[in-house]
Design a protein around this motif. Structure first.
Motif, PDB file in Angstrom:
ATOM      1  N   VAL A 125       0.985  -1.126   0.129  1.00 20.92           N
ATOM      2  CA  VAL A 125       0.233   0.074  -0.018  1.00 20.92           C
ATOM      3  C   VAL A 125       0.703   1.464  -0.099  1.00 20.92           C
ATOM      4  O   VAL A 125       0.618   2.133  -0.717  1.00 20.92           O
ATOM      5  N   LEU A 126       2.033   1.305   0.659  1.00 26.69           N
ATOM      6  CA  LEU A 126       2.861   2.430   0.891  1.00 26.69           C
ATOM      7  C   LEU A 126       3.555   2.690  -0.532  1.00 26.69           C
ATOM      8  O   LEU A 126       3.828   3.728  -1.049  1.00 26.69           O
ATOM      9  N   GLU A 127       4.097   1.439  -1.028  1.00 22.62           N
ATOM     10  CA  GLU A 127       4.365   1.586  -2.478  1.00 22.62           C
ATOM     11  C   GLU A 127       3.685   2.377  -3.608  1.00 22.62           C
ATOM     12  O   GLU A 127       3.742   3.175  -4.161  1.00 22.62           O
ATOM     13  N   LEU A 128       2.284   1.909  -3.299  1.00 23.29           N
ATOM     14  CA  LEU A 128       1.320   2.432  -4.435  1.00 23.29           C
ATOM     15  C   LEU A 128       0.770   3.722  -4.044  1.00 23.29           C
ATOM     16  O   LEU A 128       0.764   4.534  -5.003  1.00 23.29           O
ATOM     17  N   THR A 129       1.119   4.278  -2.684  1.00 22.07           N
ATOM     18  CA  THR A 129       0.599   5.585  -2.451  1.00 22.07           C
ATOM     19  C   THR A 129       1.858   6.630  -3.290  1.00 22.07           C
ATOM     20  O   THR A 129       1.489   7.841  -3.595  1.00 22.07           O
ATOM     21  N   ASP A 130       2.999   5.996  -3.248  1.00 19.18           N
ATOM     22  CA  ASP A 130       4.073   6.989  -4.089  1.00 19.18           C
ATOM     23  C   ASP A 130       3.613   6.845  -5.432  1.00 19.18           C
ATOM     24  O   ASP A 130       4.202   7.969  -6.086  1.00 19.18           O
ATOM     25  N   ILE A 131       3.206   5.786  -6.074  1.00 18.12           N
ATOM     26  CA  ILE A 131       3.369   5.774  -7.386  1.00 18.12           C
ATOM     27  C   ILE A 131       1.812   6.467  -7.920  1.00 18.12           C
ATOM     28  O   ILE A 131       1.829   7.146  -8.793  1.00 18.12           O
ATOM     29  N   VAL A 132       0.873   6.517  -7.343  1.00 15.43           N
ATOM     30  CA  VAL A 132      -0.456   6.696  -7.636  1.00 15.43           C
ATOM     31  C   VAL A 132      -0.965   8.224  -7.062  1.00 15.43           C
ATOM     32  O   VAL A 132      -1.966   8.779  -7.349  1.00 15.43           O
ATOM     33  N   LYS A 133      -0.079   8.451  -6.022  1.00 16.85           N
ATOM     34  CA  LYS A 133      -0.305  10.012  -5.456  1.00 16.85           C
ATOM     35  C   LYS A 133      -1.747   9.967  -4.784  1.00 16.85           C
ATOM     36  O   LYS A 133      -2.425  10.845  -4.937  1.00 16.85           O
ATOM     37  N   LEU A 134      -2.254   8.637  -4.232  1.00 16.73           N
ATOM     38  CA  LEU A 134      -3.554   8.888  -3.364  1.00 16.73           C
ATOM     39  C   LEU A 134      -3.184   8.423  -1.888  1.00 16.73           C
ATOM     40  O   LEU A 134      -2.165   8.017  -1.509  1.00 16.73           O
ATOM     41  N   ASN A 135      -3.928   8.874  -0.972  1.00 12.90           N
ATOM     42  CA  ASN A 135      -3.701   8.495   0.384  1.00 12.90           C
ATOM     43  C   ASN A 135      -3.956   7.113   0.691  1.00 12.90           C
ATOM     44  O   ASN A 135      -4.729   6.129   0.019  1.00 12.90           O
ATOM     45  N   LYS A 136      -3.350   6.624   1.697  1.00 15.07           N
ATOM     46  CA  LYS A 136      -3.454   5.135   2.057  1.00 15.07           C
ATOM     47  C   LYS A 136      -4.926   4.654   2.387  1.00 15.07           C
ATOM     48  O   LYS A 136      -5.199   3.401   1.954  1.00 15.07           O
ATOM     49  N   SER A 137      -5.998   5.532   3.000  1.00 20.39           N
ATOM     50  CA  SER A 137      -7.227   5.028   3.296  1.00 20.39           C
ATOM     51  C   SER A 137      -7.948   4.807   1.862  1.00 20.39           C
ATOM     52  O   SER A 137      -8.550   3.632   1.704  1.00 20.39           O
ATOM     53  N   GLU A 138      -7.744   5.642   0.920  1.00 16.66           N
ATOM     54  CA  GLU A 138      -8.196   5.461  -0.435  1.00 16.66           C
ATOM     55  C   GLU A 138      -7.912   4.471  -1.151  1.00 16.66           C
ATOM     56  O   GLU A 138      -8.570   3.658  -1.789  1.00 16.66           O
ATOM     57  N   ILE A 139      -6.671   4.218  -1.059  1.00 18.39           N
ATOM     58  CA  ILE A 139      -5.995   3.000  -1.778  1.00 18.39           C
ATOM     59  C   ILE A 139      -6.655   1.590  -1.187  1.00 18.39           C
ATOM     60  O   ILE A 139      -6.898   0.801  -2.048  1.00 18.39           O
ATOM     61  N   GLU A 140      -6.494   1.445  -0.144  1.00 18.72           N
ATOM     62  CA  GLU A 140      -7.267   0.520   0.774  1.00 18.72           C
ATOM     63  C   GLU A 140      -8.625   0.261   0.194  1.00 18.72           C
ATOM     64  O   GLU A 140      -8.906  -0.859  -0.271  1.00 18.72           O
ATOM     65  N   LYS A 141      -9.498   1.308   0.260  1.00 20.74           N
ATOM     66  CA  LYS A 141     -10.723   1.021  -0.295  1.00 20.74           C
ATOM     67  C   LYS A 141     -10.937   0.522  -1.696  1.00 20.74           C
ATOM     68  O   LYS A 141     -11.722  -0.374  -2.130  1.00 20.74           O
ATOM     69  N   LEU A 142     -10.243   1.277  -2.477  1.00 22.92           N
ATOM     70  CA  LEU A 142     -10.103   1.058  -3.893  1.00 22.92           C
ATOM     71  C   LEU A 142      -9.609  -0.446  -4.333  1.00 22.92           C
ATOM     72  O   LEU A 142     -10.161  -1.266  -5.258  1.00 22.92           O
ATOM     73  N   MET A 143      -8.614  -0.858  -3.473  1.00 23.49           N
ATOM     74  CA  MET A 143      -7.869  -2.313  -3.763  1.00 23.49           C
ATOM     75  C   MET A 143      -9.068  -3.197  -3.319  1.00 23.49           C
ATOM     76  O   MET A 143      -8.927  -4.506  -3.967  1.00 23.49           O
ATOM     77  N   ILE A 144      -9.880  -2.945  -2.153  1.00 23.40           N
ATOM     78  CA  ILE A 144     -10.750  -3.838  -1.919  1.00 23.40           C
ATOM     79  C   ILE A 144     -11.776  -4.096  -3.070  1.00 23.40           C
ATOM     80  O   ILE A 144     -12.194  -5.265  -3.408  1.00 23.40           O
ATOM     81  N   SER A 145     -11.766  -3.063  -3.815  1.00 24.81           N
ATOM     82  CA  SER A 145     -12.989  -2.988  -4.966  1.00 24.81           C
ATOM     83  C   SER A 145     -12.353  -4.069  -5.845  1.00 24.81           C
ATOM     84  O   SER A 145     -12.978  -4.901  -6.769  1.00 24.81           O
ATOM     85  N   ILE A 146     -11.007  -3.483  -6.384  1.00 26.04           N
ATOM     86  CA  ILE A 146     -10.405  -4.341  -7.479  1.00 26.04           C
ATOM     87  C   ILE A 146     -10.164  -5.628  -7.089  1.00 26.04           C
ATOM     88  O   ILE A 146     -10.396  -6.577  -7.925  1.00 26.04           O
ATOM     89  N   CYS A 147      -9.961  -6.236  -5.713  1.00 29.15           N
ATOM     90  CA  CYS A 147      -9.458  -7.716  -5.332  1.00 29.15           C
ATOM     91  C   CYS A 147     -11.115  -8.124  -5.523  1.00 29.15           C
ATOM     92  O   CYS A 147     -11.306  -9.477  -6.065  1.00 29.15           O
ATOM     93  N   SER A 148     -12.430  -7.424  -5.106  1.00 33.43           N
ATOM     94  CA  SER A 148     -13.580  -8.047  -5.497  1.00 33.43           C
ATOM     95  C   SER A 148     -14.020  -8.273  -6.676  1.00 33.43           C
ATOM     96  O   SER A 148     -14.976  -9.251  -7.095  1.00 33.43           O
ATOM     97  N   ASP A 149     -13.453  -7.437  -7.648  1.00 36.01           N
ATOM     98  CA  ASP A 149     -13.777  -7.878  -9.194  1.00 36.01           C
ATOM     99  C   ASP A 149     -12.910  -8.765  -9.535  1.00 36.01           C
ATOM    100  O   ASP A 149     -13.033  -9.100 -10.706  1.00 36.01           O
ATOM    101  N   GLY A 150     -11.665  -9.259  -8.827  1.00 39.23           N
ATOM    102  CA  GLY A 150     -11.021 -10.484  -9.214  1.00 39.23           C
ATOM    103  C   GLY A 150      -9.834 -10.176 -10.102  1.00 39.23           C
ATOM    104  O   GLY A 150      -9.170 -10.982 -10.534  1.00 39.23           O
ATOM    105  N   TYR A 151      -9.356  -8.725 -10.037  1.00 36.62           N
ATOM    106  CA  TYR A 151      -8.095  -8.314 -11.088  1.00 36.62           C
ATOM    107  C   TYR A 151      -7.125  -8.027 -10.005  1.00 36.62           C
ATOM    108  O   TYR A 151      -5.843  -7.987 -10.668  1.00 36.62           O
ATOM    109  N   ALA A 152      -7.108  -8.481  -8.745  1.00 38.97           N
ATOM    110  CA  ALA A 152      -5.979  -8.362  -7.885  1.00 38.97           C
ATOM    111  C   ALA A 152      -6.267  -9.357  -6.644  1.00 38.97           C
ATOM    112  O   ALA A 152      -7.433  -9.572  -6.423  1.00 38.97           O
ATOM    113  N   ILE A 153      -5.163  -9.751  -5.801  1.00 41.04           N
ATOM    114  CA  ILE A 153      -5.228 -10.549  -4.906  1.00 41.04           C
ATOM    115  C   ILE A 153      -4.715 -10.025  -3.760  1.00 41.04           C
ATOM    116  O   ILE A 153      -3.383  -9.237  -3.879  1.00 41.04           O
TER     117      ILE A 153
END
Length: 120
Positions: free
Chosen positions: A45-73
């Motif tokens: 998550v910390l590496e993703l914050t540096d790359i996409v310039k979003l805050n940690k909590s927003e990345i967590e929420k979006l990654m939950i959605s991406i994982c539920s879509d089956g695109y990441a684990i």
């Protein structure tokens, strides 16, 4: 009249691209004789914050959605529950979605539908 949409699909596309790019680097290095594990192909998550310039909590929420879509684990959870610096790895369907620009296409489709509704 201005209509503002909060476009999470663009943010998801950036996250998916970051995961795909990290996987691709690991894949290329493995083809050159280096041993790259899935842990080396994942992003925290910390590496993703540096790359996409979003805050940690927003990345967590979006990654939950991406994982539920089956695109990441969720590859590895953080041992410290207060930090929540989890590791994420792109899935096979996520690689296809990244190449096909799945989330960008969803945004374009939504924008096209919106424009046509207001033109009627």
């Amino acid at each position: 009249m201005t209509i503002l949409f909060q476009d999470n699909n663009t943010k998801k596309a950036k996250l998916l691209k970051a995961l795909y790019d990290k996987w691709k680097i690991g894949y290329d290095e493995a083809n050159f004789g280096r041993q790259v594990t899935d842990l080396g192909r994942s992003l925290s998550v910390l590496e993703l914050t540096d790359i996409v310039k979003l805050n940690k909590s927003e990345i967590e929420k979006l990654m939950i959605s991406i994982c539920s879509d089956g695109y990441a684990i969720l590859f590895q959870t953080d041992s410290n529950p207060n930090q929540k610096n989890h590791q994420y790895l792109i899935s096979e369907s996520g690689k296809k979605a990244a190449i096909d620009n799945h989330y960008h296409n969803m945004t374009a489709s939504r924008n096209q539908t919106t424009v046509f509704k207001y033109l009627e």
